[in-house]
Design an enzyme around this catalytic site. Structure first.
Site, PDB file in Angstrom:
ATOM      1  CG  HIS A 118      -1.898  -1.057   1.307  1.00 34.28           C
ATOM      2  ND1 HIS A 118      -3.242  -0.821   1.492  1.00 34.28           N
ATOM      3  CD2 HIS A 118      -1.775  -2.404   1.210  1.00 34.28           C
ATOM      4  CE1 HIS A 118      -3.898  -1.973   1.512  1.00 34.28           C
ATOM      5  NE2 HIS A 118      -3.019  -2.951   1.358  1.00 34.28           N
ATOM      6  CG  ASP A 170      -4.839   2.018   2.581  1.00 31.42           C
ATOM      7  OD1 ASP A 170      -3.892   1.722   1.849  1.00 31.42           O
ATOM      8  OD2 ASP A 170      -5.797   1.239   2.812  1.00 31.42           O
ATOM      9  CD1 TRP A 217      13.441  -4.773  -0.751  1.00 30.25           C
ATOM     10  CD2 TRP A 217      11.641  -5.767   0.125  1.00 30.25           C
ATOM     11  NE1 TRP A 217      12.330  -4.066  -1.157  1.00 30.25           N
ATOM     12  CE2 TRP A 217      11.211  -4.648  -0.635  1.00 30.25           C
ATOM     13  CE3 TRP A 217      10.670  -6.549   0.765  1.00 30.25           C
ATOM     14  CZ2 TRP A 217       9.863  -4.303  -0.758  1.00 30.25           C
ATOM     15  CZ3 TRP A 217       9.342  -6.184   0.627  1.00 30.25           C
ATOM     16  CH2 TRP A 217       8.954  -5.080  -0.122  1.00 30.25           C
ATOM     17  CB  ALA A 218      14.467  -9.132  -4.639  1.00 25.84           C
ATOM     18  CG  HIS A 278       1.725 -12.507  -4.853  1.00 29.54           C
ATOM     19  ND1 HIS A 278       2.584 -11.667  -5.528  1.00 29.54           N
ATOM     20  CD2 HIS A 278       1.233 -11.773  -3.814  1.00 29.54           C
ATOM     21  CE1 HIS A 278       2.609 -10.486  -4.935  1.00 29.54           C
ATOM     22  NE2 HIS A 278       1.798 -10.531  -3.896  1.00 29.54           N
ATOM     23  CG  ASN A 310       1.777  -2.416  -5.522  1.00 32.96           C
ATOM     24  OD1 ASN A 310       1.490  -1.309  -5.939  1.00 32.96           O
ATOM     25  ND2 ASN A 310       1.326  -2.893  -4.373  1.00 32.96           N
ATOM     26  CB  SER A 311       3.967  -8.101  -8.289  1.00 31.37           C
ATOM     27  OG  SER A 311       4.628  -8.013  -7.049  1.00 31.37           O
ATOM     28  CD  GLU A 348       6.307  -3.080  -8.709  1.00 32.12           C
ATOM     29  OE1 GLU A 348       6.926  -4.151  -8.509  1.00 32.12           O
ATOM     30  OE2 GLU A 348       5.900  -2.360  -7.770  1.00 32.12           O
TER      31      GLU A 348
END
Ligand code: UDP
Length: 471
Positions: free
Chosen positions: A20, A116, A331-332, A349, A353-354, A357
């Site tokens: 978020h 939010d 974290w990557a 998943h 956002n993924s 992106e």
């Protein structure tokens, strides 16, 4: 200065979770880059991991660690690994921080609050101050439309077609009752706001969904994304949400040594904790596919204190030594990885956002939804826009921590990877379509692009509010 030219003063209140906070702060940056005065309201630990920018101010309130019984510095969902602790973060954010934030805002009111959707109390505050209130929840509008349809119509157990929907979309199992009971009142409360801010570009959700949403709810939605494209330099792209456990240089030089579109990026977001047996199946499936990979696993995996015996519960013997890919434990730098030309697919998943992106980077997806909006996002990716293939996950989990699902066996994973990575007409078509959407995404945030124009329209909307209030 002409009053209409006077910059707006905007307060952003993101929820304390990477999924978020990262996009909402990037969206705040879009406003700031147009010369508006942006303040992000959060807590000290979260402020530390925010993208450092001279463009906006950050105002912090102490996180009520003692009241909720969490150790100092644990102030974000990514910092906890179970449902019970995530609930404490939720209570701290949505209930205990309310009073200090409200008094700060009342003392020095902005022209608009962007919060939010978990902070429902902002409705009263905005009403009292007679200012517009915009909501953000990190979902695609497609998923919000799906949830609205499911909310309005009775659906039975088992597979269902999303009722009264622009496309014929079948979901293989029903969303859990608890999830609906949690999300649906929040969506209803959000309808009282002046509009949703969406981290997407209108072309990916589709005009038909925008029209459908506005027609069926009477509520407005502004597509302002992809938010991640606000970041220009490699450093800005690498430092999102947390400090990476590997250096960007290390990732990039590994990827530089690989052929174009030959590597699969495997990551399940900031909150997903698969059981060891499932990780084992992923390892076997990836190895059997024959493709190299970058696989992001939770931080605790593979640490020194993990014995060989423990490790073999989630990794086949000798897996790391065979060097079939790079395992990142923690974290990557996701956006940097996705944008590398060697990355040919993303096993994801379907966190929104993924997803957005990957679309921005033109990387097709292998979809493995786990909970929440992810099952709807999957259908937008595969059935509606044709930019991915499904691994075959059907069972909704109540949350990222509470995984009851049946194991997805290695051969399903191997097959999905091959479908996208092997040369075939189907794979080529999906890859072309993904690249096409990447081009549109990048145009959307440029001057005169769809998201750029939506931002201009939204700024005018808030200015009209301010100017009419000032008479
Ligand atoms: N992310 C990252 N590195 C990681 C894991 C996640 O940069 O190792 C970022 C990712 O780029 C995305 C966000 O964290 O911006 C995760 O959001 P998403 O909606 O995909 O999933 P969630 O974590 O909310 O389930």
């Amino acid at each position: 200065m002409d009053v209409k030219e006077r910059p707006l003063k905007l307060y952003f209140i993101p929820y304390l979770a990477a999924g978020h906070m990262i996009p909402l702060c990037d969206i705040a940056q879009f406003f700031a880059s147009r010369g508006h005065h942006v303040t992000i309201i959060t807590t000290p630990s979260n402020a530390e991991i925010l993208h450092q920018s001279k463009n906006f101010r950050v105002h912090t309130f102490d996180f009520p660690s003692e009241e909720v019984g969490l150790p100092d510095g644990v102030e974000n969902l990514s910092a906890v690994t179970d449902l019970e602790k995530s609930y404490r973060i939720y209570i701290a954010a949505t209930t205990l921080l309310r009073e200090p934030i409200e008094s700060f805002v009342e003392r020095d009111p902005p022209d608009c609050i962007v919060a939010d959707f978990l902070y429902c109390w902002v409705e009263d505050l905005a009403k009292k101050l007679r200012i517009p209130w915009l909501v953000f929840n990190g979902f695609s509008l497609f998923s919000i439309c799906a949830m609205e349809s499911v909310k309005k119509h009775r659906i039975g157990d088992g597979p269902f077609v999303i009722p009264d929907f622009p496309d014929h979309v079948t979901i293989k199992s029903t969303p859990p009752k608890d999830m609906r009971e949690f999300l649906e009142p929040l969506l209803t409360a959000a309808l009282k706001s002046n509009g949703f801010i969406i981290n997407n570009f209108a072309e990916l959700d589709g005009e038909e969904y925008l029209r459908h949403y506005e027609k069926t709810t009477g509520h407005k939605a502004w597509h302002l994304g992809p938010a991640s494209l606000v970041r220009r330099t490699e450093m800005e792209k690498a430092e999102r949400g947390q400090k990476s456990v590997v250096s960007t240089h290390e990732c990039l030089s590994w990827l530089d040594s690989k052929r174009v579109n030959s590597v699969v990026y495997v990551s399940f977001g900031s909150l997903c904790y698969f059981p060891d047996k499932q990780l084992y199946e992923i390892a076997c499936g990836m190895e059997a596919s024959g493709y190299e990979f970058i696989w992001v696993v939770p931080e605790k995996k593979g640490k020194e204190e993990e014995s060989e015996e423990e490790k073999e519960k989630w990794l086949p013997k000798g897996f790391e030594e065979r060097k079939k890919g790079m395992i990142i434990k923690g974290w990557a730098p996701q956006v940097v990885i996705l944008e590398h030309p060697a990355v040919g697919a993303f096993l994801t998943h379907c966190g929104w956002n993924s997803t957005v992106e990957a679309v921005s980077a033109g990387v097709p997806m292998i979809t493995w939804p786990v909970h929440s909006d992810q099952f709807y996002n999957e259908k937008l990716i595969t059935q509606v826009r044709g930019i991915g293939v499904e691994v075959g996950a059907e069972e909704w989990n109540l949350s990222a921590y509470f995984q009851t699902q049946k194991l997805l066996p290695r051969d399903r994973i191997e097959m999905a990877v091959r479908t996208l990575m092997d040369v075939s007409d189907q794979a080529l078509q999906i890859r072309r379509q993904a690249q096409n959407f990447s081009r549109i995404a990048r145009q959307a945030v440029q001057v005169a692009g769809s998201s750029y124009n939506n931002l201009t329209a939204l700024i005018h909307y808030v200015k009209r509010f301010r100017d009419s209030a000032e008479g």
